[in-house]
Motif scaffolding. Sequence first.
Motif, short mmCIF file in Angstrom:
data_model
loop_
_atom_site.label_atom_id
_atom_site.label_comp_id
_atom_site.label_asym_id
_atom_site.label_seq_id
_atom_site.Cartn_x
_atom_site.Cartn_y
_atom_site.Cartn_z
N GLU A 5 5.11 1.02 3.08
CA GLU A 5 5.14 1.74 4.36
C GLU A 5 4.51 0.90 5.47
N THR A 6 3.34 0.34 5.16
CA THR A 6 2.58 -0.39 6.18
C THR A 6 3.28 -1.67 6.59
N LYS A 55 2.20 2.66 -0.26
CA LYS A 55 1.51 2.50 1.01
C LYS A 55 1.70 1.09 1.58
N LYS A 82 0.92 4.89 -5.79
CA LYS A 82 0.70 5.32 -4.39
C LYS A 82 0.28 4.13 -3.52
N ILE A 103 -5.75 -1.85 2.01
CA ILE A 103 -4.30 -2.06 1.97
C ILE A 103 -3.92 -3.42 2.55
N ILE A 123 -4.74 6.78 -2.10
CA ILE A 123 -4.20 5.48 -2.53
C ILE A 123 -5.23 4.66 -3.29
#
Length: 699
Positions: A687-688, A684, A680, A234, A190
């Motif tokens: 998703e997180t 992410k 990507k 992230i 990522i």
Amino acid sequence: MLVTQSIIKTTSQSPLNQTIQYLKGVGPKRGEILERLGIRTIRDVLYYFPRDYKDHTKIQKISKAKIGAKITIQGKVLGVHARISRNRKHIVEVFVGDGTGTIAATWFNQPFLTDKFHIEDTVFLHGKVGAYKYLQLLSPEYEIVQNEDISEKEGSIIPIYPLTEHMSQTHFRKIVEEAVRHFTGHVEEIVPKELMKKNRLIPIQDALRDIHFPKTFEHLKHAKSKLIYDELFILEIAMALRRWSIKEETGISFKAGPNVDTHIRNLIPFTLTNAQERVIHEIKNDMRSSKPMNRLLQGDVGSGKTVVAIYAILIAIANGYQAAFMAPTEILAEQHFHTLKKYLMCSHVRIRLLTGESHARYKKSDLEQVKTGQVDLVIGTHALIEETVQFRKLGLVVIDEQHKFGVVQRLKLKEKGSCPDVLIMTATPIPRTLSLTLFGDLDISILDEIPPGRSPIKTLWIPNGKEKNAYDLIRSEVAKGRQVFVVYPLVEESEVLHLKAAVTEAKRLQHDIFPNLRIGLLHGQMKSGEKDKIMTDFKEKRYDILVSTIIIEVGIDIPNATIMVIEHAERFGLAQLHQLRGRIGRGNDQSYCLLFGYPKTPISHERLKIMTKTCDGFKIAEMDFRLRGPGEFFGTRQHGLPELRISDLIRDFPILVQARKDAFEIISKDPHLASETHQKMRQKVLETFRNRLELIHIG
């Protein structure tokens, strides 16, 4: 939304999202055990990190063992003996030999270990060498290995995982090994290549392999650095997106010229501190901008946050807008109501108090006036976020003691206007490490100056047997016309906790200790009207001593109170102790905080020592954070943040700062994460923060 629905991509097709049933060695029964550990998918296995490692790279010979040294040995079980000592302790001794000598592994009061070891088992032992009649390792870490596993264990670094009693380390390692061997290739990078190179990060596939099965400790170090960076990167990307999305909204551009400034200052009956002037300048600039203000105001107890809030409120009202001021408790809301009413008595500001206890008839009338714009300023508790509360033109939201509210509550209040400015206040100073994570999307102002004329509070720890000295000090202060708070952790006595309680102790203090003084009692189980009367009577000096629970923790302002007694001080956290201490020292007289504490743990002992050494809320916050960790400091879950799997905000602060810098630079250039190289990364984030996208919007 943080990101539009159009960019949300499904990730369900990824092999990493397959259930753990796909892994060799995981059947339905083991699948249930793993699910209890939060492991449901192959991705979960890969990101379930070891808590520790056993160093089998330095296996020593028993013949070289020295008393007092910590060693790791490999050998075969020669004998297992169980016996009961004279003082009735169960003792298990396992004798192990490696060809150069013999040593006994000794455990106390663990009789079940007798059945764990068998003659000829190969074992690894790690512990401190002692001697009784022979060499022994007292309560060593142990691992029994199968013959086919021995070659892999020798000379290697063995991961130790946080597991339940129904899952052995050996079997779980085999499951992880299966996942690492077959699925790490599916984990996508990522972090952009230029950041990988700049920060000297290894590829994610290598990091996942080496975090579980490192060949050397150097490999492990690089794996940890990479995974810690990724996790914090992230998090900071999400913060940067949140900050950018707020700045992109069109807010209210308030006019705040010299005339408005003069009118406001005429209502403030004292000279502002340099810190207050600096923060007001920052807030004024925010409010003049067409971008919504989203500012956190940190100020230690007594630093004058309320006056700064009044300045912001009056700017909004002068521009024809309404302001809402939300406090966490009725007592604090009422305190703010009376304080602001006093400041604004010479103005034309129309002010109302709205709490859950507001009388239904008056409440209905007030709600109508708020809705039609006949009220300029509404002060209240979470009652302000009820659907029945509607504003005609809400321009400013002020939230006091913000950590007492959940993110959803704060969002609901903000949504009652059209992009109103938001000023969040806290008297609980926040360590810089937490500011960059929990509040990384806010602009931060700090009031780091106490108004002139106030003496530092003297804090004394009163151990057992020294109570008389403390009581004498209380009597002498009351004789000077001063007042005293006495705080207890409980309202009523508990048979389980064996702690002194407010109701019982108020009677004891009145009859046995201070029969000639007037003692009042205040606690959360009282009705609102009763609590108001007690507080009013205390303010008007009808009581010398007020016995209370932590209901007085925030906002209560009694300048004549010069002593704060905290009973069972070891039961309170540092932040709470500091807040309670902040209820005194508000006048010009010397004040004293007396900690009656009986600590039974090193941490509670350390807390009391810290309190006697400093009154600096920011130093206390840092120490509190180190003692308690980030999870407990504010309750990370209420902030909508994901749990940190591998990073530690104190230990990894330098990485956090670098990850934040990198993340904010990326969002400044590509605020939608639209470029091909950021796809990507965007996935992410989704998703997180899948269930937290709305929550990322608020501080």
